[in-house]
Design an enzyme around this catalytic site. Structure first.
Site, short mmCIF file in Angstrom:
data_model
loop_
_atom_site.label_atom_id
_atom_site.label_comp_id
_atom_site.label_asym_id
_atom_site.label_seq_id
_atom_site.Cartn_x
_atom_site.Cartn_y
_atom_site.Cartn_z
N GLU A 1 -25.76 52.67 61.39
CA GLU A 1 -26.40 52.92 60.05
C GLU A 1 -27.57 54.19 60.50
O GLU A 1 -27.57 55.08 59.62
CB GLU A 1 -27.30 51.76 59.78
CG GLU A 1 -26.78 50.47 59.50
CD GLU A 1 -26.45 50.73 57.80
OE1 GLU A 1 -26.48 51.66 57.33
OE2 GLU A 1 -26.11 49.60 57.21
N ASN B 1 -27.18 57.67 58.75
CA ASN B 1 -28.63 58.47 58.23
C ASN B 1 -28.66 60.18 58.52
O ASN B 1 -29.01 60.79 57.85
CB ASN B 1 -29.74 57.56 58.58
CG ASN B 1 -29.75 56.53 57.33
OD1 ASN B 1 -29.21 56.39 56.77
ND2 ASN B 1 -30.87 55.81 57.96
N ARG C 1 -23.05 58.92 48.16
CA ARG C 1 -22.51 57.74 47.50
C ARG C 1 -21.07 57.38 47.31
O ARG C 1 -20.54 56.56 47.33
CB ARG C 1 -23.23 57.61 45.96
CG ARG C 1 -24.86 57.45 46.14
CD ARG C 1 -25.42 57.41 44.96
NE ARG C 1 -27.05 57.77 45.11
CZ ARG C 1 -27.89 57.09 45.43
NH1 ARG C 1 -27.65 55.82 45.19
NH2 ARG C 1 -29.21 57.36 45.52
N1 LIG Z 1 -32.79 60.74 59.40
C1 LIG Z 1 -33.23 60.68 58.48
N2 LIG Z 1 -33.79 61.94 57.71
C2 LIG Z 1 -34.50 62.16 56.50
N3 LIG Z 1 -34.52 60.99 55.82
C3 LIG Z 1 -34.04 59.98 55.86
C4 LIG Z 1 -33.33 59.84 57.44
N4 LIG Z 1 -33.09 58.36 57.49
C5 LIG Z 1 -33.42 57.88 56.11
N5 LIG Z 1 -34.17 58.56 55.45
C6 LIG Z 1 -34.57 58.57 54.05
O1 LIG Z 1 -34.78 56.96 53.89
C7 LIG Z 1 -34.15 56.54 53.02
C8 LIG Z 1 -33.49 55.32 53.02
O2 LIG Z 1 -32.67 55.09 54.08
P1 LIG Z 1 -31.52 53.95 54.34
O3 LIG Z 1 -32.12 52.80 54.07
O4 LIG Z 1 -30.68 54.19 55.55
O5 LIG Z 1 -30.77 54.07 52.78
P2 LIG Z 1 -29.60 55.18 52.34
O6 LIG Z 1 -29.24 56.11 53.84
O7 LIG Z 1 -28.64 54.49 51.83
O8 LIG Z 1 -30.27 56.36 51.44
C9 LIG Z 1 -32.97 57.75 52.57
O9 LIG Z 1 -32.58 57.45 51.44
C10 LIG Z 1 -33.63 59.02 52.96
O10 LIG Z 1 -34.60 59.24 51.94
MG LIG Z 2 -28.38 54.81 55.47
#
Ligand SMILES: Nc1ncnc2c1ncn2[C@@H]1O[C@H](COP(=O)(O)OP(=O)(O)O)[C@@H](O)[C@H]1O
Ligand SMILES: [Mg+2]
Lengths: 137, 115
Positions: free
Chosen positions: A45, A49, A98
């Site tokens: 996960e 990200n 997505r």
């Molecule tokens: N490594 C990262 N760098 C920048 N923003 C991040 C990162 N990880 C997470 N985020 C932010 O946090 C939000 C939520 O992350 P997550 O719960 O993994 O959902 P998703 O990846 O499905 O959007 C992301 O949509 C993004 O805005």
């Molecule tokens: Mg994610």
């Protein structure tokens, strides 16, 4: 033991290779499969990200007999409000992300669920550091 | 418990990835095109039913120790996906049914829902 893996931002065909290597190592160390699964789901996960939200990053893994500590660090836009990002359903993922089957805003909550310790720190326009610790016993 | 051979027959499926043990029995099914969803599942002996055919479907299954994936809506597993699946001992099936039809048939066979 220490290992380091690079993560390429935007490259979904390589997303998961670092987590996959860690899985191989934990298997070789005969770690309980349930703990391996929890750990690699968290790492995957976090790795996805970086691929989805950041430009480049690395995964640093330290394994000592009773725990695995992993830092996933990236250069990227950062997270302005970490509490908000931790909420289930919150996502800034692009349509492209997505289309790949991600971006439901469930990743960070899922990391929380599958890790014993989670620490996230971030600086806007600099990057994000995700630290995950799981106990192996 | 449902034999993989029965799943193949019932869904008129093709086995695309080599070492598929037809006598292996599966207990649960989970259907989603969203890997974010799949990653929240922690169930053994699970068949993943999906129309999402990319490398991350295989990666997600690898992390979760999912041993069998069936692609619906005639989605094909690419060569790269097949290679990665083989490397991790994941069996890939393909079928032309819609997600709904595939799930209904699998339910009839006795495959159980996760929740
Ligand atoms: N490594 C990262 N760098 C920048 N923003 C991040 C990162 N990880 C997470 N985020 C932010 O946090 C939000 C939520 O992350 P997550 O719960 O993994 O959902 P998703 O990846 O499905 O959007 C992301 O949509 C993004 O805005
Ligand atoms: Mg994610």
């Amino acid at each position: 033991m220490e290992f380091r893996f690079e993560i390429e931002g935007g490259n979904f065909s390589k997303a998961g290779t670092a987590s996959s290597e860690v899985k191989k190592i934990l298997k070789q160390l005969n770690v309980d499969p349930k703990i391996i699964k929890r750990t690699v789901v968290s790492l995957y996960e976090a790795e996805v990200n970086v691929v989805a939200h950041a430009y480049e990053g690395e995964m640093n893994v330290e394994i000592i007999p009773d725990k695995v500590s992993v830092t996933i660090q990236d250069k990227g836009p950062g997270i302005p409000d970490i509490d908000q990002a931790m909420q289930e359903g919150y996502s800034t993922a692009t349509p492209k992300v997505r289309e790949m089957g991600f971006g439901a805003g469930m990743g960070l909550p899922n990391i929380k669920k599958n890790s014993d310790q989670l620490n996230i720190s971030s600086k806007v326009n600099v990057g994000t550091i995700v630290e995950i610790v799981n106990y192996l016993k | 418990m449902v034999k993989v051979a029965d799943i193949v027959n019932k869904l008129n499926a093709r086995i695309v990835c080599g070492k598929c043990d037809l006598d292996r029995k599966l207990e649960f099914g989970f259907a989603s095109d969203l890997m974010s969803d799949v990653l929240t599942i922690d169930t053994e002996n699970l068949l993943l039913i999906t129309g999402m055919n990319n490398l991350q479907t295989i990666r997600t299954s690898e992390m979760l120790d999912i041993s069998h994936i069936i692609f619906v809506r005639d989605k094909k597993a690419s060569k790269e996906m097949q290679e990665l699946a083989c490397e991790h001992g994941i069996a890939l099936l393909e079928c032309g049914y819609s997600m709904f039809r595939a799930c209904a048939a699998l339910n009839e066979l006795g495959l159980k829902p996760v929740y």
